[in-house]
Design a protein around this motif. Structure first.
Motif, mmCIF file in Angstrom:
data_model
loop_
_atom_site.group_PDB
_atom_site.id
_atom_site.type_symbol
_atom_site.label_atom_id
_atom_site.label_comp_id
_atom_site.label_asym_id
_atom_site.label_seq_id
_atom_site.Cartn_x
_atom_site.Cartn_y
_atom_site.Cartn_z
ATOM 1 N N THR A 43 8.712 -44.412 100.820
ATOM 2 C CA THR A 43 10.156 -44.375 100.628
ATOM 3 C C THR A 43 10.555 -44.625 99.184
ATOM 4 O OG1 THR A 43 10.434 -45.227 102.863
ATOM 5 C CG2 THR A 43 12.350 -45.360 101.416
ATOM 6 N N LEU A 44 10.002 -45.683 98.577
ATOM 7 C CA LEU A 44 10.412 -46.111 97.238
ATOM 8 C C LEU A 44 9.426 -45.742 96.132
ATOM 9 C CD1 LEU A 44 11.653 -49.711 98.160
ATOM 10 C CD2 LEU A 44 13.049 -47.651 97.798
ATOM 11 N N GLY A 45 8.182 -45.441 96.512
ATOM 12 C CA GLY A 45 7.168 -45.125 95.511
ATOM 13 C C GLY A 45 6.427 -46.342 94.990
ATOM 14 N N HIS A 46 6.639 -47.506 95.623
ATOM 15 C CA HIS A 46 5.969 -48.728 95.179
ATOM 16 C C HIS A 46 5.964 -49.752 96.306
ATOM 17 C CE1 HIS A 46 9.857 -50.793 94.705
ATOM 18 N NE2 HIS A 46 10.291 -49.673 94.149
ATOM 19 N N TYR A 47 5.303 -50.869 96.056
ATOM 20 C CA TYR A 47 5.285 -51.983 97.008
ATOM 21 C C TYR A 47 6.494 -52.874 96.781
ATOM 22 C CZ TYR A 47 0.335 -50.866 97.764
ATOM 23 O OH TYR A 47 -0.838 -50.239 98.066
ATOM 24 N N LEU A 48 6.804 -53.719 97.778
ATOM 25 C CA LEU A 48 7.736 -54.828 97.629
ATOM 26 C C LEU A 48 6.966 -56.113 97.901
ATOM 27 C CD1 LEU A 48 10.994 -53.726 99.508
ATOM 28 C CD2 LEU A 48 10.639 -53.903 97.037
ATOM 29 N N GLU A 49 7.162 -57.109 97.046
ATOM 30 C CA GLU A 49 6.595 -58.432 97.275
ATOM 31 C C GLU A 49 7.738 -59.334 97.735
ATOM 32 O OE1 GLU A 49 3.815 -61.739 95.050
ATOM 33 O OE2 GLU A 49 5.236 -60.600 93.834
ATOM 34 N N HIS A 50 7.493 -60.079 98.803
ATOM 35 C CA HIS A 50 8.486 -60.953 99.406
ATOM 36 C C HIS A 50 7.974 -62.383 99.267
ATOM 37 C CE1 HIS A 50 9.866 -57.236 101.478
ATOM 38 N NE2 HIS A 50 8.571 -56.976 101.483
ATOM 39 N N CYS A 51 8.746 -63.251 98.624
ATOM 40 C CA CYS A 51 8.254 -64.594 98.275
ATOM 41 C C CYS A 51 9.202 -65.693 98.743
ATOM 42 C CB CYS A 51 8.132 -64.727 96.759
ATOM 43 S SG CYS A 51 7.065 -63.536 95.972
ATOM 44 N N TRP A 52 8.624 -66.861 98.881
ATOM 45 C CA TRP A 52 9.368 -68.108 99.040
ATOM 46 C C TRP A 52 8.648 -69.161 98.204
ATOM 47 C CZ3 TRP A 52 7.499 -72.803 100.820
ATOM 48 C CH2 TRP A 52 8.447 -73.829 100.874
ATOM 49 N N PHE A 53 9.426 -69.968 97.471
ATOM 50 C CA PHE A 53 8.879 -71.042 96.650
ATOM 51 C C PHE A 53 9.602 -72.343 96.995
ATOM 52 C CE2 PHE A 53 8.815 -67.127 94.098
ATOM 53 C CZ PHE A 53 7.458 -67.000 93.869
ATOM 54 N N SER A 54 8.841 -73.426 97.140
ATOM 55 C CA SER A 54 9.464 -74.730 97.348
ATOM 56 C C SER A 54 10.201 -75.142 96.075
ATOM 57 C CB SER A 54 8.404 -75.777 97.687
ATOM 58 O OG SER A 54 7.610 -76.052 96.542
ATOM 59 N N ASP A 55 11.086 -76.114 96.197
ATOM 60 C CA ASP A 55 11.781 -76.627 95.011
ATOM 61 C C ASP A 55 10.787 -77.184 94.002
ATOM 62 O OD1 ASP A 55 14.201 -75.918 96.134
ATOM 63 O OD2 ASP A 55 14.644 -77.952 96.862
ATOM 64 N N PHE A 69 3.612 -49.259 86.721
ATOM 65 C CA PHE A 69 4.523 -50.001 87.581
ATOM 66 C C PHE A 69 3.876 -50.167 88.953
ATOM 67 C CE2 PHE A 69 7.958 -50.051 90.750
ATOM 68 C CZ PHE A 69 8.552 -51.242 90.381
ATOM 69 N N HIS A 70 4.052 -51.358 89.563
ATOM 70 C CA HIS A 70 3.413 -51.637 90.842
ATOM 71 C C HIS A 70 4.385 -52.117 91.913
ATOM 72 C CE1 HIS A 70 0.850 -53.927 93.713
ATOM 73 N NE2 HIS A 70 0.072 -52.872 93.536
ATOM 74 N N HIS A 71 5.209 -53.138 91.612
ATOM 75 C CA HIS A 71 6.106 -53.656 92.640
ATOM 76 C C HIS A 71 7.310 -54.381 92.057
ATOM 77 C CE1 HIS A 71 3.554 -57.353 92.128
ATOM 78 N NE2 HIS A 71 4.696 -57.967 92.347
ATOM 79 N N ILE A 72 8.278 -54.571 92.930
ATOM 80 C CA ILE A 72 9.414 -55.450 92.662
ATOM 81 C C ILE A 72 9.222 -56.670 93.544
ATOM 82 C CG2 ILE A 72 11.908 -55.751 92.959
ATOM 83 C CD1 ILE A 72 12.200 -52.778 92.326
ATOM 84 N N GLY A 73 9.439 -57.844 92.968
ATOM 85 C CA GLY A 73 9.318 -59.089 93.723
ATOM 86 C C GLY A 73 10.681 -59.614 94.116
ATOM 87 N N THR A 74 10.814 -59.992 95.387
ATOM 88 C CA THR A 74 12.036 -60.600 95.884
ATOM 89 C C THR A 74 11.729 -62.022 96.337
ATOM 90 O OG1 THR A 74 11.687 -59.806 98.139
ATOM 91 C CG2 THR A 74 12.973 -58.385 96.667
ATOM 92 N N THR A 75 12.731 -62.871 96.307
ATOM 93 C CA THR A 75 12.564 -64.259 96.728
ATOM 94 C C THR A 75 13.661 -64.638 97.703
ATOM 95 O OG1 THR A 75 11.593 -64.892 94.615
ATOM 96 C CG2 THR A 75 12.475 -66.663 95.940
ATOM 97 N N VAL A 76 13.262 -65.327 98.762
ATOM 98 C CA VAL A 76 14.206 -65.917 99.696
ATOM 99 C C VAL A 76 14.436 -67.347 99.223
ATOM 100 C CG1 VAL A 76 14.590 -66.696 102.065
ATOM 101 C CG2 VAL A 76 13.469 -64.496 101.627
ATOM 102 N N ARG A 77 15.665 -67.653 98.858
ATOM 103 C CA ARG A 77 16.015 -69.021 98.487
ATOM 104 C C ARG A 77 16.296 -69.802 99.755
ATOM 105 N NH1 ARG A 77 19.952 -67.085 93.690
ATOM 106 N NH2 ARG A 77 18.369 -66.833 92.096
#
Length: 165
Positions: free
Chosen positions: A139-151, A91-99
């Protein structure tokens, strides 16, 4: 931060020393037989992009990403793996996306205190994608990936990444 409006979790990611073996094991265990494969050495989106082999599939409403680091410059991914090259899938990271818009993503990024949450990776693909990783291992034991994608890229990737029920 993580309570930012329009933020959602979209991905669970693992790193491996051997993509073929990792996908075989995932297929055998979970019947995930189709993937969209990307090689950042062959298709760079920005200067100094880390060399990675990436496999993506969507299942149960979440994207599963498997990443194999391919050499120097990919230490954020390779440091988790055995130095002797023996097989591993970790396990490496959880990915989040800003809509929303790129401006929404930039506003989101500005909420992060980089002293508490060091940025270890910054990336982009033209005007369609932005991402950064924060090191949350303490804190969490892994990375967080923060993303934005165009439509446009969201629609493109929806057609490229296999979606399994």
């Amino acid at each position: 931060m993580l309570s930012f409006p329009s933020l959602h979790t979209h991905q669970i990611a693992y790193v491996t020393t051997d993509m073929g073996e990792a996908l075989r094991r995932l297929d055998n265990a979970f019947e995930l037989e189709r993937y969209h494969i990307m090689n950042t050495q062959e298709n760079q989106t920005h200067p100094n992009q880390p060399p990675l082999l990436i496999a993506l599939v969507r299942t149960a409403g979440t994207e599963l990403e498997v990443i194999q680091p391919l050499g120097p410059g990919a230490e954020v991914w390779s440091d988790w793996l055995p130095a002797d090259g023996s097989f591993a899938l970790k396990f490496h990271h959880i990915g989040t996306t800003v809509r929303g818009t790129l401006e929404d993503f930039e506003r989101y990024r500005a909420t992060w205190d980089t002293q508490k949450h060091p940025v270890v990776v910054d990336g982009w693909a033209g005007d369609d994608v932005r991402w950064f990783y924060t090191d949350e291992r303490a804190t969490l034991g892994h990375y967080l990936e923060h993303c934005w994608f165009s439509d446009a890229i969201t629609a493109y990737m929806a057609g490229m990444v296999p979606r399994l029920s």
